[in-house]
Scaffold this active site. Structure first.
Site, mmCIF file in Angstrom:
data_model
loop_
_atom_site.group_PDB
_atom_site.id
_atom_site.type_symbol
_atom_site.label_atom_id
_atom_site.label_comp_id
_atom_site.label_asym_id
_atom_site.label_seq_id
_atom_site.Cartn_x
_atom_site.Cartn_y
_atom_site.Cartn_z
ATOM 1 N N GLY A 1 4.269 -5.096 0.237
ATOM 2 C CA GLY A 1 4.997 -3.825 0.321
ATOM 3 C C GLY A 1 5.458 -3.528 1.737
ATOM 4 O O GLY A 1 4.725 -3.768 2.695
ATOM 5 N N MET B 1 -6.142 -4.805 -2.217
ATOM 6 C CA MET B 1 -7.554 -4.437 -2.049
ATOM 7 C C MET B 1 -8.005 -3.564 -3.217
ATOM 8 O O MET B 1 -9.030 -2.879 -3.127
ATOM 9 C CB MET B 1 -7.756 -3.700 -0.723
ATOM 10 C CG MET B 1 -7.450 -4.586 0.479
ATOM 11 S SD MET B 1 -8.319 -4.083 1.979
ATOM 12 C CE MET B 1 -7.721 -2.416 2.169
ATOM 13 N N SER C 1 -3.916 3.993 -1.755
ATOM 14 C CA SER C 1 -5.279 4.114 -2.283
ATOM 15 C C SER C 1 -6.046 5.172 -1.498
ATOM 16 O O SER C 1 -6.931 5.842 -2.024
ATOM 17 C CB SER C 1 -6.008 2.772 -2.168
ATOM 18 O OG SER C 1 -5.236 1.748 -2.768
ATOM 19 N N ARG C 2 -5.713 5.327 -0.228
ATOM 20 C CA ARG C 2 -6.449 6.269 0.633
ATOM 21 C C ARG C 2 -6.049 7.725 0.364
ATOM 22 O O ARG C 2 -6.737 8.630 0.856
ATOM 23 C CB ARG C 2 -6.248 5.910 2.096
ATOM 24 C CG ARG C 2 -6.956 4.608 2.467
ATOM 25 C CD ARG C 2 -6.907 4.327 3.957
ATOM 26 N NE ARG C 2 -7.828 3.283 4.351
ATOM 27 C CZ ARG C 2 -7.477 2.008 4.578
ATOM 28 N NH1 ARG C 2 -6.226 1.625 4.453
ATOM 29 N NH2 ARG C 2 -8.389 1.116 4.930
ATOM 30 N N LEU D 1 -5.764 0.153 -7.684
ATOM 31 C CA LEU D 1 -4.339 -0.106 -7.930
ATOM 32 C C LEU D 1 -3.592 1.155 -8.363
ATOM 33 O O LEU D 1 -4.096 1.956 -9.147
ATOM 34 C CB LEU D 1 -4.190 -1.197 -8.996
ATOM 35 C CG LEU D 1 -4.802 -2.565 -8.636
ATOM 36 C CD1 LEU D 1 -4.544 -3.585 -9.742
ATOM 37 C CD2 LEU D 1 -4.268 -3.091 -7.299
ATOM 38 N N HIS E 1 1.353 -0.759 -6.133
ATOM 39 C CA HIS E 1 0.911 -2.113 -6.479
ATOM 40 C C HIS E 1 1.602 -2.587 -7.767
ATOM 41 O O HIS E 1 2.008 -3.748 -7.874
ATOM 42 C CB HIS E 1 -0.602 -2.148 -6.721
ATOM 43 C CG HIS E 1 -1.448 -1.784 -5.538
ATOM 44 N ND1 HIS E 1 -2.266 -0.686 -5.533
ATOM 45 C CD2 HIS E 1 -1.604 -2.371 -4.332
ATOM 46 C CE1 HIS E 1 -2.917 -0.621 -4.374
ATOM 47 N NE2 HIS E 1 -2.525 -1.621 -3.623
ATOM 48 N N GLN F 1 2.041 -5.206 8.938
ATOM 49 C CA GLN F 1 1.318 -6.285 8.260
ATOM 50 C C GLN F 1 2.293 -7.334 7.726
ATOM 51 O O GLN F 1 2.074 -8.545 7.840
ATOM 52 C CB GLN F 1 0.505 -5.682 7.113
ATOM 53 C CG GLN F 1 -0.064 -6.698 6.135
ATOM 54 C CD GLN F 1 -0.919 -6.035 5.078
ATOM 55 O OE1 GLN F 1 -2.060 -5.690 5.332
ATOM 56 N NE2 GLN F 1 -0.384 -5.860 3.881
HETATM 57 P P1 AMP Z 1 -3.481 -2.623 -0.289
HETATM 58 O O1 AMP Z 1 -4.191 -2.725 -1.582
HETATM 59 O O2 AMP Z 1 -3.371 -1.224 0.214
HETATM 60 O O3 AMP Z 1 -3.984 -3.601 0.733
HETATM 61 O O4 AMP Z 1 -1.980 -3.042 -0.574
HETATM 62 C C1 AMP Z 1 -1.664 -4.238 -1.237
HETATM 63 C C2 AMP Z 1 -0.172 -4.415 -1.214
HETATM 64 O O5 AMP Z 1 0.454 -3.309 -1.839
HETATM 65 C C3 AMP Z 1 0.405 -4.495 0.208
HETATM 66 O O6 AMP Z 1 1.434 -5.470 0.248
HETATM 67 C C4 AMP Z 1 0.936 -3.103 0.410
HETATM 68 O O7 AMP Z 1 2.002 -3.048 1.346
HETATM 69 C C5 AMP Z 1 1.440 -2.779 -0.986
HETATM 70 N N1 AMP Z 1 1.557 -1.327 -1.175
HETATM 71 C C6 AMP Z 1 0.617 -0.375 -0.920
HETATM 72 N N2 AMP Z 1 1.122 0.859 -1.168
HETATM 73 C C7 AMP Z 1 2.394 0.680 -1.572
HETATM 74 C C8 AMP Z 1 3.452 1.572 -1.964
HETATM 75 N N3 AMP Z 1 3.291 2.882 -1.988
HETATM 76 N N4 AMP Z 1 4.641 1.032 -2.312
HETATM 77 C C9 AMP Z 1 4.831 -0.314 -2.293
HETATM 78 N N5 AMP Z 1 3.880 -1.212 -1.940
HETATM 79 C C10 AMP Z 1 2.682 -0.719 -1.581
#
Ligand code: AMP
Length: 289
Positions: free
Chosen positions: A144, A26, A183-184, A29, A33, A150
Site C-alpha cells: 500500500g 501484520m 489497524s492502529r 485485516l 488490506h 516502506q
Molecule cells: P500492515 O498490516 O499495516 O503492515 O500493512 C500491510 C500492507 O497493507 C502494507 O503494504 C500497507 O501499506 C497496506 N495498507 C495498510 N493500510 C492500508 C490502507 N488504508 N490502504 C491501502 N493499503 C494499506
C-alpha cells in the site's frame, strides 16, 4: 483457503505452483488490506497473504505486545477477498534461536521521516520482507502507498539484491472523512478518532497550497504543521514534511514528484499518512495517490 504455519509446509504447497502473488501483512485485516488482496487475486493465479507481527520492526517502547491479533477473523477476511493461502508463521518459525542476519537498506531512504523516529524499524522491515520473498518466491508482491517510505525501501531492496519480484503499489483506502484506514485506528477513543482526521486535513492543506502555486517546501510544511498543531488531542507531531520521490530528499523548490508525509501521536496510537503530488514544469499539478 488453506492456513499454513510452517515454512516446510509452505514449500510443499509452493512446489506445485508456477506463479504466485504475495500480500504481506501484520494482520488485523481491514478494507485497505482487502483491496490489496483483491488486486492480487485479479492479477495472480495463486494468492498468498502473509500474516506476521514482526517483532524486529518494533522499538522497545512501541506497541508490539498490544498490536491487535485475531487469526480467525483475519482468515475469514483473507479468504473472502480471494486468498488461497494464509501464511501465518510463529515468531520462532521466522527467527530461530540462532538467527543472526539483518538486511539493511542504507542511506537517506531509511534515515529520514519514520527512520529518524523509529531506529532499526526499516532494517526489521527489510529483513522480514527478504525472508518472506525467499520463502514464498512470489512473482509479484502488493503493497500500500499508505506506507510510502516502506514501499520505497522495499523497491530499493528488491532492486539492490536482484530479488526479481514485481512490486505493485496501490492507493491508500480511506474512511469517508478521509482518515487512512489502519489497524492502529483501533487504539483510538471516539474523540481521538475525530482528531485523527487532522492528519489527512493537514496533507490536503499542503496539497491545496501547492495547487494554488506555492513552490516553497518550507511554506507547505508550515501549512501542514499549523493544521496538526491546532488539534489539542495530537500530543506530538513526529514530522510534517515534503520530500522528493523516490530519493526522499528535501527539495530546494517544489517540482516533479514529491511526497507530503505526516506522522503524529494521538492517545496510544502513532499514525502516519501521506499524499503524493506530481508537479509538472508547466505548473500543472496532479495527485498521484
Ligand atoms: P500492515 O498490516 O499495516 O503492515 O500493512 C500491510 C500492507 O497493507 C502494507 O503494504 C500497507 O501499506 C497496506 N495498507 C495498510 N493500510 C492500508 C490502507 N488504508 N490502504 C491501502 N493499503 C494499506
Amino acid at each position: 483457503m488453506k492456513l499454513i504455519e510452517t515454512t516446510v509446509e509452505f514449500r510443499r504447497w509452493r512446489a506445485d505452483r508456477d506463479s504466485v502473488g504475495l500480500v504481506p501483512t501484520m494482520g488485523a485485516l481491514h478494507s485497505g488490506h482487502e483491496a490489496l488482496i483483491r488486486h492480487c487475486r485479479r492479477t495472480s493465479s495463486h494468492v498468498v497473504v502473509s500474516l506476521f507481527v514482526n517483532p524486529i520492526q518494533f522499538g522497545p517502547n512501541e506497541d508490539y505486545r498490544n498490536y491487535p491479533r485475531d487469526l480467525q477473523a483475519d482468515a475469514r477476511v483473507a479468504g473472502s477477498a480471494g486468498a488461497d493461502v494464509l501464511f501465518s508463521p510463529a515468531v520462532e518459525e521466522m527467527y530461530g534461536p540462532d538467527f543472526q542476519t539483518a538486511v539493511t537498506v542504507g542511506g537517506n531512504l531509511t534515515s529520514v521521516l519514520c527512520g529518524a523516529h523509529r531506529p532499526g524499524h526499516f532494517t526489521g522491515v527489510a529483513t522480514v520482507v527478504t525472508k518472506l520473498f525467499c520463502i514464498v518466491r512470489p512473482d509479484l508482491a502488493v503493497f500500500g502507498q499508505k506506507d510510502a517510505q516502506q514501499l520505497l525501501v522495499i523497491r530499493a531492496l528488491n532492486r539492490d539484491l536482484n530479488l526479481g519480484v514485481r512490486i505493485v503499489a496501490l492507493p491508500t483506502v480511506r474512511e469517508s472523512d478521509g482518515l487512512a484506514i489502519s489497524s492502529r485506528n483501533r487504539y483510538l477513543t471516539t474523540d481521538e478518532r475525530r482528531a485523527a482526521t487532522r492528519l489527512y486535513a493537514a496533507l490536503c492543506g499542503g496539497r491545496d497550497a501547492i495547487m494554488k502555486g506555492e513552490r516553497d517546501p518550507a511554506a507547505v510544511q508550515a501549512a501542514m504543521l499549523s493544521k496538526l498543531r491546532a488539534e489539542p488531542l495530537i500530543s506530538a507531531v513526529d514530522y510534517a514534511e515534503v520530500r522528493t520521490v523516490p530519493e526522499l530528499r528535501v527539495p530546494a523548490t517544489l517540482t516533479g514528484d514529491v511526497l507530503l508525509a505526516v506522522a503524529a501521536r494521538i492517545g496510544a496510537a502513532r499514525l502516519i499518512d501521506n499524499i503524493a503530488v506530481s508537479i509538472h514544469p508547466d505548473g500543472a499539478t496532479e495527485i498521484t495517490s
